[in-house]
Design a protein around this motif. Structure first.
Motif, mmCIF file in Angstrom:
data_model
loop_
_atom_site.group_PDB
_atom_site.id
_atom_site.type_symbol
_atom_site.label_atom_id
_atom_site.label_comp_id
_atom_site.label_asym_id
_atom_site.label_seq_id
_atom_site.Cartn_x
_atom_site.Cartn_y
_atom_site.Cartn_z
ATOM 1 N N LYS A 54 48.955 35.202 52.063
ATOM 2 C CA LYS A 54 48.146 35.970 52.718
ATOM 3 C C LYS A 54 47.938 37.422 52.220
ATOM 4 C CE LYS A 54 50.785 37.562 56.870
ATOM 5 N NZ LYS A 54 50.901 37.557 58.134
ATOM 6 N N LYS A 55 48.991 37.916 51.550
ATOM 7 C CA LYS A 55 48.943 39.061 50.889
ATOM 8 C C LYS A 55 48.094 39.383 49.632
ATOM 9 C CE LYS A 55 53.253 40.670 53.374
ATOM 10 N NZ LYS A 55 52.461 41.751 54.244
ATOM 11 N N THR A 56 48.125 38.139 49.043
ATOM 12 C CA THR A 56 47.195 37.985 47.736
ATOM 13 C C THR A 56 45.865 38.190 47.832
ATOM 14 O OG1 THR A 56 47.287 35.853 47.975
ATOM 15 C CG2 THR A 56 49.163 36.254 46.771
ATOM 16 N N SER A 57 45.137 38.494 46.759
ATOM 17 C CA SER A 57 43.674 38.549 46.945
ATOM 18 C C SER A 57 43.101 37.355 46.522
ATOM 19 C CB SER A 57 43.469 39.580 45.638
ATOM 20 O OG SER A 57 41.913 39.893 45.882
ATOM 21 N N CYS A 58 41.810 37.188 46.741
ATOM 22 C CA CYS A 58 40.880 35.990 46.766
ATOM 23 C C CYS A 58 40.680 36.034 45.221
ATOM 24 C CB CYS A 58 39.601 36.098 47.191
ATOM 25 S SG CYS A 58 38.441 34.684 47.230
ATOM 26 N N ASP A 59 40.946 34.565 44.717
ATOM 27 C CA ASP A 59 40.974 34.253 43.375
ATOM 28 C C ASP A 59 39.442 33.760 42.692
ATOM 29 O OD1 ASP A 59 40.871 31.673 44.108
ATOM 30 O OD2 ASP A 59 42.675 31.025 43.244
ATOM 31 N N GLY A 60 38.412 33.592 43.662
ATOM 32 C CA GLY A 60 37.202 33.429 43.321
ATOM 33 C C GLY A 60 36.934 31.987 43.109
ATOM 34 N N GLY A 88 34.066 38.133 46.817
ATOM 35 C CA GLY A 88 34.423 39.455 47.314
ATOM 36 C C GLY A 88 35.320 40.443 46.763
ATOM 37 N N ALA A 89 36.256 39.672 46.036
ATOM 38 C CA ALA A 89 37.467 40.582 45.440
ATOM 39 C C ALA A 89 36.863 41.084 44.262
ATOM 40 C CB ALA A 89 38.588 39.605 45.146
ATOM 41 N N ALA A 90 35.721 40.609 43.720
ATOM 42 C CA ALA A 90 35.231 40.984 42.266
ATOM 43 C C ALA A 90 34.093 42.016 42.563
ATOM 44 C CB ALA A 90 34.651 39.995 41.487
ATOM 45 N N GLN A 91 33.577 42.365 43.888
ATOM 46 C CA GLN A 91 32.675 43.425 44.210
ATOM 47 C C GLN A 91 33.414 44.803 44.185
ATOM 48 O OE1 GLN A 91 30.950 42.144 48.040
ATOM 49 N NE2 GLN A 91 30.662 40.201 47.344
ATOM 50 N N GLU A 92 32.226 45.806 44.027
ATOM 51 C CA GLU A 92 32.421 47.157 43.861
ATOM 52 C C GLU A 92 31.950 47.759 45.030
ATOM 53 O OE1 GLU A 92 34.862 48.758 42.209
ATOM 54 O OE2 GLU A 92 35.502 46.945 40.901
ATOM 55 N N PRO A 93 32.675 48.155 46.102
ATOM 56 C CA PRO A 93 34.154 48.068 46.069
ATOM 57 C C PRO A 93 34.194 46.796 46.665
ATOM 58 C CG PRO A 93 33.285 49.398 48.033
ATOM 59 C CD PRO A 93 32.257 49.261 47.160
ATOM 60 N N PRO A 94 35.621 46.393 46.668
ATOM 61 C CA PRO A 94 35.815 44.713 47.340
ATOM 62 C C PRO A 94 35.478 44.683 48.725
ATOM 63 C CG PRO A 94 37.770 45.790 45.976
ATOM 64 C CD PRO A 94 36.551 47.076 45.953
ATOM 65 N N LEU A 165 22.531 41.684 50.406
ATOM 66 C CA LEU A 165 23.646 41.028 50.942
ATOM 67 C C LEU A 165 23.182 39.699 51.669
ATOM 68 C CD1 LEU A 165 24.633 43.951 53.099
ATOM 69 C CD2 LEU A 165 25.683 43.405 51.012
ATOM 70 N N PRO A 166 24.344 38.657 51.395
ATOM 71 C CA PRO A 166 23.831 37.288 51.837
ATOM 72 C C PRO A 166 23.554 37.078 53.330
ATOM 73 C CG PRO A 166 26.146 37.382 51.032
ATOM 74 C CD PRO A 166 25.534 38.749 50.771
ATOM 75 N N HIS A 167 22.874 36.439 53.717
ATOM 76 C CA HIS A 167 22.615 36.084 55.173
ATOM 77 C C HIS A 167 22.921 34.616 55.283
ATOM 78 C CE1 HIS A 167 20.678 39.921 55.887
ATOM 79 N NE2 HIS A 167 20.108 39.650 54.771
ATOM 80 N N HIS A 168 24.255 34.204 55.296
ATOM 81 C CA HIS A 168 24.691 32.819 55.545
ATOM 82 C C HIS A 168 24.722 32.475 56.705
ATOM 83 C CE1 HIS A 168 26.248 33.346 51.408
ATOM 84 N NE2 HIS A 168 27.292 34.110 51.806
ATOM 85 N N ASP A 169 24.189 31.289 57.036
ATOM 86 C CA ASP A 169 24.179 30.509 58.381
ATOM 87 C C ASP A 169 23.149 31.385 59.286
ATOM 88 O OD1 ASP A 169 26.655 29.004 57.639
ATOM 89 O OD2 ASP A 169 27.610 30.787 57.869
ATOM 90 N N GLN A 170 22.095 31.979 58.764
ATOM 91 C CA GLN A 170 21.264 32.423 59.523
ATOM 92 C C GLN A 170 19.578 32.378 59.260
ATOM 93 O OE1 GLN A 170 21.771 36.736 59.823
ATOM 94 N NE2 GLN A 170 23.907 36.431 58.806
ATOM 95 N N GLY A 171 18.888 32.404 60.128
ATOM 96 C CA GLY A 171 17.458 32.285 59.747
ATOM 97 C C GLY A 171 16.889 30.874 60.036
#
Length: 274
Positions: A54-60, A88-94, A165-171
């Motif tokens: 749980k301390k690691t980063s998402c690997d994509g 999300g880990a590759a975004q700036e800022p993460p 920004l993504p609007h997942h599960d909406q609309g």
């Protein structure tokens, strides 16, 4: 025989915790395979392993699974459409919204977790008085679906100020873009909040629409494949005997997929195990 100095350092759990914040889950597991002492320090207990993961980063990996499973329609290439699928880990800022998967414990970002509807693509409006267009995918179904924002139907809510920004599960969900079938649009909230224990997922009834309609078909396939239909006698003899507090299913797509932070790798494992 004493351990090499580097291995002595790596087997100190406090150092492992600090190191994990700069690694992916696969790196932690690879480190555990380097020596018996490292294996014992990292995998000595379930609690230790999950704490490090749980301390690691998402690997994509979830984004890569989506890119393989989802197929862009011809409209994506015909118009100036944009893909906002990015780990999300590759975004700036993460993107800080990352949590351990409820199944495997691996840190997973918002884009790599399981969603009922991914709003993956958008097309900017050509004129100031026009609205941007949105599209995406149901779970890991390959067909690109049209997605309408609340503004398209003159409902409250605005997506235009956060179009990137993504609007997942909406609309509202519309038919697959490459399909010639016409079906009534469906409010995504109503689809994912339908009590699946009451029967098949149907959506809006329309005399000219096949069952299941093109809009709910991908959901219907997933929900029907996961159901176990039992007569009253078998239910009482098997399910209630094993778990007296268990009643007939009353789950929803939201409770099963959104209320659990499930990575897409574990979603695929669930699908294969059915």
């Amino acid at each position: 025989k004493s351990l090499p100095h580097l291995l002595q350092i790596l087997t100190q759990y406090g150092i492992l915790e600090c190191l994990a914040t700069h690694l992916f889950a696969k790196d932690i597991l690879s480190l555990a395979r380097t020596a018996k002492a490292a294996h014992q320090a990292i995998l000595c207990s379930r609690e230790s392993r999950l704490n490090l993961l749980k301390k690691t980063s998402c690997d994509g990996i979830g984004v890569r699974i989506r890119q393989v499973s989802h197929r862009k329609s011809k409209f994506f290439y015909a118009f100036d459409c944009r893909d906002n699928t990015r780990c999300g880990a590759a975004q700036e800022p993460p993107n800080s919204e990352m949590y351990p998967c409820v199944s495997c414990g691996v840190t997973t970002c918002q884009e790599c977790r399981t969603h009922c509807v991914y709003q993956s693509h958008y097309q900017l409006a050509d004129e100031e008085d026009e609205l941007p267009c949105f599209s995406g995918f149901v779970l890991l179904d390959e067909h690109e679906m049209a997605i309408l924002s609340p503004e398209h139907l003159r409902e409250s809510g605005s997506w235009t100020t956060t179009v990137s920004l993504p609007h997942h599960d909406q609309g509202f969900l519309d038919s697959p873009l490459d399909s010639g079938a016409f079906s009534s649009i469906e409010l995504i909230d109503e689809i994912i909040d339908t009590n699946l224990g009451d029967g098949e997922l149907k959506g809006t009834n329309w005399s000219g629409s096949p069952h299941p309609s093109a809009v709910v078909q991908a959901f219907w396939k997933v929900s029907e494949r996961r159901k176990r239909n039992l007569c009253k006698g078998c239910f009482e003899d098997t399910m209630l005997a094993a778990c007296p507090s268990q009643g007939p299913c009353c789950c929803t797509l939201r409770s099963h997929f959104l209320d659990r932070w499930l990575c897409l790798r574990c979603y695929q494992r669930e699908e294969k195990s059915i």
